[in-house]
Design a protein around this motif. Structure first.
Motif, short mmCIF file in Angstrom:
data_model
loop_
_atom_site.label_atom_id
_atom_site.label_comp_id
_atom_site.label_asym_id
_atom_site.label_seq_id
_atom_site.Cartn_x
_atom_site.Cartn_y
_atom_site.Cartn_z
N THR A 126 0.97 30.42 -13.27
CA THR A 126 -0.20 30.30 -12.41
C THR A 126 0.24 29.79 -11.05
OG1 THR A 126 -2.52 29.56 -12.37
CG2 THR A 126 -0.86 27.91 -13.00
N GLY A 127 -0.69 29.71 -10.11
CA GLY A 127 -0.39 29.31 -8.74
C GLY A 127 -1.22 30.16 -7.78
N SER A 128 -1.05 29.95 -6.50
CA SER A 128 -1.82 30.70 -5.51
C SER A 128 -1.12 32.00 -5.12
CB SER A 128 -2.05 29.86 -4.25
OG SER A 128 -2.85 28.74 -4.54
N ASN A 129 0.14 31.92 -4.73
CA ASN A 129 0.89 33.08 -4.28
C ASN A 129 2.15 33.24 -5.10
OD1 ASN A 129 -0.87 33.71 -1.95
ND2 ASN A 129 -0.10 31.76 -1.16
N GLY A 130 2.56 34.47 -5.28
CA GLY A 130 3.81 34.73 -6.00
C GLY A 130 3.67 34.85 -7.51
N LYS A 131 2.45 34.70 -8.05
CA LYS A 131 2.28 34.77 -9.50
C LYS A 131 2.74 36.11 -10.07
CE LYS A 131 -2.18 34.11 -9.80
NZ LYS A 131 -2.51 34.03 -8.36
N SER A 132 2.29 37.19 -9.44
CA SER A 132 2.60 38.51 -9.99
C SER A 132 4.09 38.81 -9.91
CB SER A 132 1.81 39.59 -9.25
OG SER A 132 0.42 39.44 -9.44
N THR A 133 4.70 38.51 -8.77
CA THR A 133 6.14 38.77 -8.64
C THR A 133 6.93 37.91 -9.61
OG1 THR A 133 5.93 39.40 -6.31
CG2 THR A 133 8.10 38.66 -7.05
N TYR A 178 -9.39 31.45 -12.41
CA TYR A 178 -10.59 31.82 -13.14
C TYR A 178 -10.33 31.79 -14.65
CZ TYR A 178 -12.49 33.83 -8.75
OH TYR A 178 -12.94 34.02 -7.48
N GLN A 179 -9.12 32.17 -15.04
CA GLN A 179 -8.79 32.22 -16.46
C GLN A 179 -8.44 30.85 -17.02
OE1 GLN A 179 -5.82 35.25 -15.62
NE2 GLN A 179 -6.89 36.70 -16.94
N THR A 180 -7.66 30.07 -16.28
CA THR A 180 -7.27 28.75 -16.79
C THR A 180 -8.43 27.76 -16.77
OG1 THR A 180 -6.47 28.08 -14.60
CG2 THR A 180 -4.87 29.07 -16.10
N ASP A 181 -9.40 27.99 -15.91
CA ASP A 181 -10.50 27.03 -15.74
C ASP A 181 -11.36 26.90 -16.98
OD1 ASP A 181 -11.98 25.18 -14.30
OD2 ASP A 181 -13.30 26.69 -13.42
N LEU A 182 -11.52 27.99 -17.75
CA LEU A 182 -12.49 27.99 -18.84
C LEU A 182 -11.86 28.06 -20.22
CD1 LEU A 182 -15.52 28.07 -19.54
CD2 LEU A 182 -15.41 30.57 -19.40
N LYS A 214 -5.90 24.98 -12.03
CA LYS A 214 -4.49 25.32 -12.26
C LYS A 214 -3.83 24.29 -13.18
CE LYS A 214 -4.31 28.71 -9.12
NZ LYS A 214 -4.13 30.12 -9.50
N ARG A 215 -4.15 23.03 -12.95
CA ARG A 215 -3.52 21.93 -13.69
C ARG A 215 -3.82 22.00 -15.19
NH1 ARG A 215 -4.74 16.72 -15.26
NH2 ARG A 215 -3.04 15.18 -15.04
N ARG A 216 -4.94 22.61 -15.56
CA ARG A 216 -5.30 22.67 -16.98
C ARG A 216 -4.23 23.38 -17.81
NH1 ARG A 216 -9.22 25.20 -19.21
NH2 ARG A 216 -9.73 23.60 -20.76
N LEU A 217 -3.52 24.32 -17.23
CA LEU A 217 -2.48 25.03 -17.98
C LEU A 217 -1.42 24.06 -18.49
CD1 LEU A 217 -1.29 27.76 -18.88
CD2 LEU A 217 -0.10 27.87 -16.69
N GLN A 241 3.13 13.73 -12.78
CA GLN A 241 2.23 13.48 -13.90
C GLN A 241 2.82 13.92 -15.23
OE1 GLN A 241 -1.67 12.66 -13.89
NE2 GLN A 241 -0.51 11.30 -12.57
N LEU A 242 3.64 14.95 -15.22
CA LEU A 242 4.17 15.51 -16.46
C LEU A 242 5.45 14.83 -16.93
CD1 LEU A 242 3.65 19.30 -15.63
CD2 LEU A 242 2.28 17.93 -17.20
N ALA A 243 6.24 14.30 -15.99
CA ALA A 243 7.55 13.75 -16.33
C ALA A 243 7.48 12.26 -16.61
CB ALA A 243 8.53 14.02 -15.19
N MET A 244 8.33 11.81 -17.52
CA MET A 244 8.42 10.37 -17.82
C MET A 244 9.33 9.64 -16.83
SD MET A 244 6.38 9.97 -20.28
CE MET A 244 6.76 8.28 -20.71
N GLY A 245 10.02 10.39 -16.00
CA GLY A 245 10.91 9.82 -15.00
C GLY A 245 11.70 10.93 -14.35
N PRO A 246 12.49 10.63 -13.32
CA PRO A 246 13.19 11.69 -12.58
C PRO A 246 14.19 12.47 -13.42
CG PRO A 246 13.97 9.51 -11.90
CD PRO A 246 12.75 9.29 -12.73
N MET A 247 14.70 11.90 -14.51
CA MET A 247 15.70 12.59 -15.32
C MET A 247 15.09 13.30 -16.52
SD MET A 247 18.16 12.03 -13.40
CE MET A 247 19.50 12.76 -14.32
#
Length: 467
Positions: A126-133, A178-182, A214-217, A241-247
């Motif tokens: 997901t994302g705004s641009n570049g998803k299809s490529t 639209y798809q990830t939102d619902l 987007k974040r819901r994914l 938000q997803l990582a427990m730390g930089p490593m």
């Protein structure tokens, strides 16, 4: 087909009978449910009837209250700018809402998976641009490496139309906001976030709602690996938000332009070179400069994201690099149509907003720019820093005059139509120039979609006489 699980013997509403709606109805039937179909368009209802489905008016309470769920097509709003009346009433009656993506994730696992040596996996982008490529590139890398792969979602087939994946198979999904939102279920094995720029803001009530969709994914299902583009603040926030730390190498940060050497796992591209780093040292690299299917920094970001996803699936750097070089690119996305007398003609009709147009303008020198259509709020004023490579602009469509005012001293010509723009640009172009269609606007004033706009450009270029 993926038969929908969990609704055997129950009635399930299907609102919207386009490609995804009809595929959903078929998959529900295959899973033992009774689809109750409806579309506001009589023509769409007639098409469903021709397939053997019996429409029932979902606007009626005595129909809605018999349903276990209402599955809606992605183009139908469920919250902003105002919910469709059927969906609002379903919520008021306590009938759950879902979409085909949610049904796909709840139904994908099959009993025969227990006999597989390697369970199938799902990569979702997901994302705004570049998803299809990025989606197509990941699928291409997997196919070139001998893996069974299917591509679906916003690209390729509908998610419920694909074949059940086999031993070690991979499903690569492009998912819109639209798809990830619902979707009530979102459980990819690898999730990819490319970038974020303003788009669909009316549907999500602003940037915050758009990013939340987007974040819901990443938040709903907890993928085994998250590939996160960090070229915007939202990407840094999501990775943090997803990582427990930089490593924490469950999160792979990717970038086009930034060095990312201090994380557990990162992939970045700078000045045409891709680097993969793990735990403080570089472990792989690739030269992207001569890959014709991936021109420009924005495509190098796509390459970094695809590289990271492929590595998360266990592919080796040499196989990935070889596949990058054989990738031809996607239609309407920085697509080289023809080289004529030293002039390149490039179709980026997918550049329907200023952010994606800016990426295209940065990718090429000496541009003769074909732009215009149904301009979006703010026009092209934000492109002012990216006009330096433009030799002349050829403006088309509804917003041609508005765009002309915003271009200031940039040489320009109001052409109105694509035919005249291509003719004038080709006549004035010199060897080394690039005639670039990157409209920075929607197509609906003159074309039904951006694909038809790009196809018209390509046909006009193909018809230009040889020197």
């Amino acid at each position: 087909m993926i038969p929908v699980q969990g609704f055997s013997g129950q009635r399930v509403g299907v609102l919207g009978l386009g490609r995804s709606g009809l595929a959903t109805a078929r998959a529900l039937t295959a899973g033992g449910a009774t689809p109750v179909v409806w579309d506001d368009s009589p023509e769409a209802r007639a098409k469903a009837e021709a397939e053997g489905f019996t429409p029932e008016d979902l606007r009626r309470d005595n129909v809605l209250t018999t349903l276990a769920c209402v599955v809606t097509s992605p183009g139908i709003p469920h919250l902003y700018p105002a919910p469709h009346p059927v969906l609002l009433r379903a919520m008021q009656l306590g009938v759950p809402l879902d979409n085909d993506i949610g049904l796909f994730f709840r139904s994908l696992g099959q009993q025969d998976w227990a006999a597989y040596d390697t369970a199938p996996r799902v990569v979702a982008i997901t994302g705004s641009n570049g998803k299809s490529t990025t989606t197509a590139l990941i699928a291409h890398i997997l196919a070139e490496s001998g893996r069974e792969v299917q591509m679906a979602g916003n690209i390729g087939r509908g998610v419920l139309d694909i074949d059940p994946p086999g031993d070690g198979g991979v499903v690569v999904l492009e998912l819109s906001s639209y798809q990830t939102d619902l979707a009530r279920a979102l459980t990819p094995d690898v999730a990819v976030f490319t970038n974020l720029s303003p788009d669909h803001l009316d549907r999500h009530h602003g940037m915050g709602g758009y990013f939340a969709a987007k974040r819901r994914l990443f938040a709903e299902g907890g993928p085994d690996r998250a590939v996160v583009g960090v070229d915007e603040t939202e990407g840094w926030f999501l990775a943090d938000q997803l990582a427990m730390g930089p490593m924490d190498d469950r999160v792979i940060r990717v970038s086009s332009g930034q060095k990312l050497e201090t994380f557990g796992w990162s992939v970045f591209a700078r000045k045409g070179f891709l680097s993969e780093w793990r735990k403080g040292r570089q472990i792989a690299s690739a030269d992207l400069r001569d890959i014709a299917g991936l021109p420009g920094a924005h495509n190098h970001q796509n390459a970094a994201a695809a590289w990271a996803a492929a590595r998360a699936l266990g592919l080796g750097p040499r196989d990935i690099e070889a596949a990058l070089h054989s990738f031809a690119g996607l239609p309407h996305r920085s697509q080289l149509i023809r080289t004529l007398n030293g002039v390149r003609f490039v179709n980026d009709s997918k550049a329907t907003n200023t952010d994606s147009a800016a990426q295209a303008l940065r990718a090429f020198p000496r541009i003769r720019w074909i732009a215009g259509g149904m301009g979006k709020e703010g026009g092209i004023s934000s492109l002012a820093p990216d006009l330096g490579n433009i030799r002349k602009a050829y403006l088309i469509g509804h917003s041609a005059r508005d765009f002309a005012l915003q271009l200031g001293a940039t040489p320009q010509e109001i052409c109105e139509t694509m035919d005249r723009a291509v003719t004038r640009a080709a006549a004035e172009a010199e060897p080394g120039d690039v005639v670039l269609l990157a409209p920075a606007a929607a197509s609906f004033d003159q074309y039904p979609n951006f694909e038809k706009r790009g196809e018209h450009f390509a046909a006009l270029v193909a018809a230009l006489p040889d020197p």
